[in-house]
Design a protein around this motif. Structure first.
Motif, mmCIF file in Angstrom:
data_model
loop_
_atom_site.group_PDB
_atom_site.id
_atom_site.type_symbol
_atom_site.label_atom_id
_atom_site.label_comp_id
_atom_site.label_asym_id
_atom_site.label_seq_id
_atom_site.Cartn_x
_atom_site.Cartn_y
_atom_site.Cartn_z
ATOM 1 N N LEU A 324 73.317 83.164 74.195
ATOM 2 C CA LEU A 324 74.370 82.961 75.196
ATOM 3 C C LEU A 324 74.951 84.314 75.615
ATOM 4 C CD1 LEU A 324 76.143 81.025 76.823
ATOM 5 C CD2 LEU A 324 77.706 80.936 74.899
ATOM 6 N N SER A 325 75.124 85.210 74.650
ATOM 7 C CA SER A 325 75.686 86.532 74.990
ATOM 8 C C SER A 325 74.746 87.274 75.937
ATOM 9 C CB SER A 325 75.937 87.356 73.728
ATOM 10 O OG SER A 325 74.720 87.747 73.150
ATOM 11 N N ARG A 326 73.423 87.081 75.721
ATOM 12 C CA ARG A 326 72.445 87.709 76.611
ATOM 13 C C ARG A 326 72.480 87.064 77.997
ATOM 14 N NH1 ARG A 326 67.573 87.728 73.306
ATOM 15 N NH2 ARG A 326 66.899 85.867 74.352
ATOM 16 N N SER A 327 72.694 85.741 77.992
ATOM 17 C CA SER A 327 72.696 84.987 79.255
ATOM 18 C C SER A 327 73.899 85.345 80.125
ATOM 19 C CB SER A 327 72.702 83.489 78.929
ATOM 20 O OG SER A 327 72.820 82.729 80.083
ATOM 21 N N VAL A 328 75.092 85.474 79.500
ATOM 22 C CA VAL A 328 76.310 85.731 80.293
ATOM 23 C C VAL A 328 76.691 87.224 80.280
ATOM 24 C CG1 VAL A 328 77.209 83.402 79.926
ATOM 25 C CG2 VAL A 328 77.908 85.236 78.377
ATOM 26 N N ASN A 329 75.867 88.013 79.556
ATOM 27 C CA ASN A 329 76.083 89.466 79.508
ATOM 28 C C ASN A 329 77.389 89.833 78.789
ATOM 29 O OD1 ASN A 329 74.975 91.871 79.941
ATOM 30 N ND2 ASN A 329 75.208 91.893 82.164
ATOM 31 N N ALA A 330 77.609 89.236 77.635
ATOM 32 C CA ALA A 330 78.831 89.509 76.867
ATOM 33 C C ALA A 330 78.454 90.176 75.550
ATOM 34 C CB ALA A 330 79.564 88.206 76.589
ATOM 35 N N THR A 331 79.465 90.693 74.850
ATOM 36 C CA THR A 331 79.261 91.269 73.515
ATOM 37 C C THR A 331 79.851 90.299 72.497
ATOM 38 O OG1 THR A 331 79.555 93.436 74.498
ATOM 39 C CG2 THR A 331 79.668 93.318 72.101
ATOM 40 N N VAL A 332 79.108 90.012 71.434
ATOM 41 C CA VAL A 332 79.625 89.117 70.387
ATOM 42 C C VAL A 332 80.592 89.912 69.511
ATOM 43 C CG1 VAL A 332 79.024 87.614 68.461
ATOM 44 C CG2 VAL A 332 77.482 87.793 70.403
ATOM 45 N N LEU A 333 81.845 89.437 69.428
ATOM 46 C CA LEU A 333 82.873 90.147 68.651
ATOM 47 C C LEU A 333 82.989 89.525 67.252
ATOM 48 C CD1 LEU A 333 85.550 90.376 71.470
ATOM 49 C CD2 LEU A 333 83.911 92.105 70.795
ATOM 50 N N PRO A 334 83.044 90.354 66.204
ATOM 51 C CA PRO A 334 83.043 89.802 64.848
ATOM 52 C C PRO A 334 84.409 89.292 64.380
ATOM 53 C CG PRO A 334 82.956 92.189 64.778
ATOM 54 C CD PRO A 334 82.941 91.812 66.214
#
Length: 546
Positions: A324-334
């Motif tokens: 999903l992060s790749r699809s919407v161009n986001a960074t996964v935050l820990p």
């Protein structure tokens, strides 16, 4: 004094009790050949568009009804060491090309069957293996000359449809045009401007109910889940993705809080609440409309998310989060922090939809920058949808290969018969005993048009004779078997647009010959005693007492 019984001389003397050994032609070579022949025979009846289905019940009693060779072999758990080698060759083909697994098994089986006749004539296994290697070398030299179609522009959906149709047809005969349309659109829509096409970027979501024709391609991601809060729709949304739960943060170390009065207790609770509210308020102020969490969303956090009008979606799989992060161009935050604008993703539309009685959350991206497409498959049974998924998978793998090498060979058995014709002529020029092996290699290639014909209920020998007759002329190189005819008939594959991937044939021939020659060169099978240990537990109600 204990009586020691001497062991029999020979290999038995070296190994532990219970070890077995088979050697020589009769015990080792013929045994291996007959096991591989049986295995290839099973697969052969599943070859082509009219191939029969197999019903497989695997070790955990899951049932599969399919004609896909890759699935059959994966679930069969083959035990025989020689047959295992063919399975390994087929798995290599699957990893390299993603299609043509059955081709490898059927050809390796046919080569071993042909070698049995040569062995009975007294030709040694080494000479047969050398002959097969020479025939392979010649075949790979001939293949590029047989290319009948080439794709330069693989962003053109219509051109892509022409070549993907055959691979999908072999799995889903009759439904190929509709599935081909889905696969072609999905693949072309996410093709990057530079860099390679990644198969993992085409996702598949199977939803029970309705029929195949209700399947669709969604640019973006689809999840079979429900949203956590009250907000169920967001448009032109900024998205933040957390891999942690959205809840009151637990401290790393244990601590004891001494509370002396009721006021302190109230202040302590409200302190936690105000901290959480400030965090969510700060997230909302960055313009975020959708919060995606990798863990649970706490009740208190949900209250504040609803208060600030944020949509909350929970995804349990870390792989789904990454996609999903790749699809919407986001960074996964820990951890829960206020995200910067660079860390936020963007999606045109996030909404809840109902398909049949299944609720889905769809992240739709209509723009050019969509990097992932999801094929939503509808169908009446799980088995049917699994089979459609395999057809889609084959189509996607074919597309991956055509982006690397756009060459295509004539299908419907035309390539195999043309190779057989040229190899027979080549065998006559060889002086040694290898010429017999090369001629047998040419005969082994006849197994493909024969299998296509026999699985369609037509006499295989008639078809092979007709094809050989057609291939005597230069113009007949692209003549193959007409699967739609009522009786034995041929068809021009270029006009009918029946194409086979060049890469699939190239690697298929290599792996099949590699497996066959390896098995032929085995002259001894030595099996150590199986490791001890408790017997596996019997299923409940089993009467197997042995």
């Amino acid at each position: 004094m204990a009586l020691s019984v001497p062991k029999a001389p020979g290999v038995a003397q070296m190994l532990k009790d219970g070890a077995r050994m088979y050697s020589g032609l009769e015990e080792a070579v013929y045994r291996n050949i007959s096991a591989c022949k049986e295995f290839a025979q099973t697969m052969r009846s599943a070859y082509g568009p009219n191939g029969m289905n197999k019903m497989i019940i695997n070790h955990i009693e899951k049932q599969f009804v399919t004609s896909d060779a890759g699935t059959i072999m994966r679930e069969l758990d083959v035990e025989h060491p020689a047959a295992k080698l063919i399975v390994m060759a087929s798995q290599m083909q699957d990893a390299e090309v993603g299609d043509g697994t059955n081709f490898v098994v059927v050809l390796a089986g046919a080569l071993l069957e042909a070698s049995e006749d040569l062995l009975r004539l007294g030709i040694t296994t080494a000479e047969i293996a050398d002959g097969y290697e020479k025939a392979l070398e010649k075949s790979l030299e001939i293949l590029p000359k047989l290319v009948s179609h080439k794709i330069e522009d693989y962003r053109n959906v219509e051109k892509v449809k022409d070549v993907l149709r055959t691979s999908i047809m072999s799995k889903q005969y009759g439904q190929e045009d509709f599935i081909n349309d889905l696969v072609s659109k999905a693949c072309v829509s996410i093709l990057p401007d530079e860099g390679t096409f990644n198969v993992d970027n085409i996702r598949i979501c199977k939803i029970l109910g309705s029929g195949l024709l209700k399947s669709e391609v969604v640019r973006g991601m689809v999840f079979k889940r429900f949203v956590e809060g009250d907000v169920t729709f967001a448009e032109k949304a900024k998205i933040v993705i957390f891999s942690c739960p959205v809840d009151i943060i637990q401290t790393e170390t244990k601590g004891t809080v001494l509370i002396k009065s009721a006021d302190e207790l109230l202040n302590f609770s409200s302190g936690e609440e105000s901290l959480l509210e400030n965090q969510i308020k700060a997230i909302a102020e960055t313009g975020v409309k959708v919060v995606v969490s990798g863990g649970k969303v706490g009740d208190m956090a949900l209250h504040f998310l609803n208060k600030y009008g944020l949509m909350a979606v929970r995804l349990n799989s870390k792989f789904d989060l990454r996609r999903l992060s790749r699809s919407v161009n986001a960074t996964v935050l820990p951890r829960i922090t206020t995200p910067s604008q660079e860390e936020l993703g963007y999606c045109d539309k996030v909404c809840i939809e109902e398909l049949g009685d299944t609720t889905i959350v769809a992240f739709r991206n209509e723009g050019k920058d969509s990097r992932i497409a999801t094929v939503v498959i509808r169908g009446a049974t799980d088995n049917f949808m699994d089979d459609i998924e395999r057809a889609v998978d084959d189509g996607v793998n074919n597309f991956k290969c055509l982006t690397r090498d756009g060459r295509y060979l004539p299908g419907a058995g035309a390539t195999e018969i043309e190779l057989a014709t040229q190899l027979s002529a080549y065998a006559d020029t060889l002086p040694g005993l290898e010429q017999y092996a090369v001629r047998k290699f040419a005969n082994a290639l006849e197994v493909f048009p024969k299998a296509l014909a026999e699985n369609s209920g037509i006499n295989g020998t008639d078809i092979v004779n007709q094809l050989y007759l057609a291939h005597t002329s230069e113009a007949g190189k692209t003549i193959g078997f007409d699967i739609e005819a009522e009786k034995a008939a041929t068809i021009d594959t270029t006009k009918a647009k029946i194409f086979d991937l060049y890469q699939a044939k190239f690697w298929g021939l290599k792996y099949a010959v590699g497996a066959a020659t390896t098995i032929l060169k085995v002259d001894q099978i030595i099996m150590a005693k199986r490791a001890g240990g408790p017997k596996p537990r019997q299923a409940a109600g089993s009467d197997d007492e042995s």
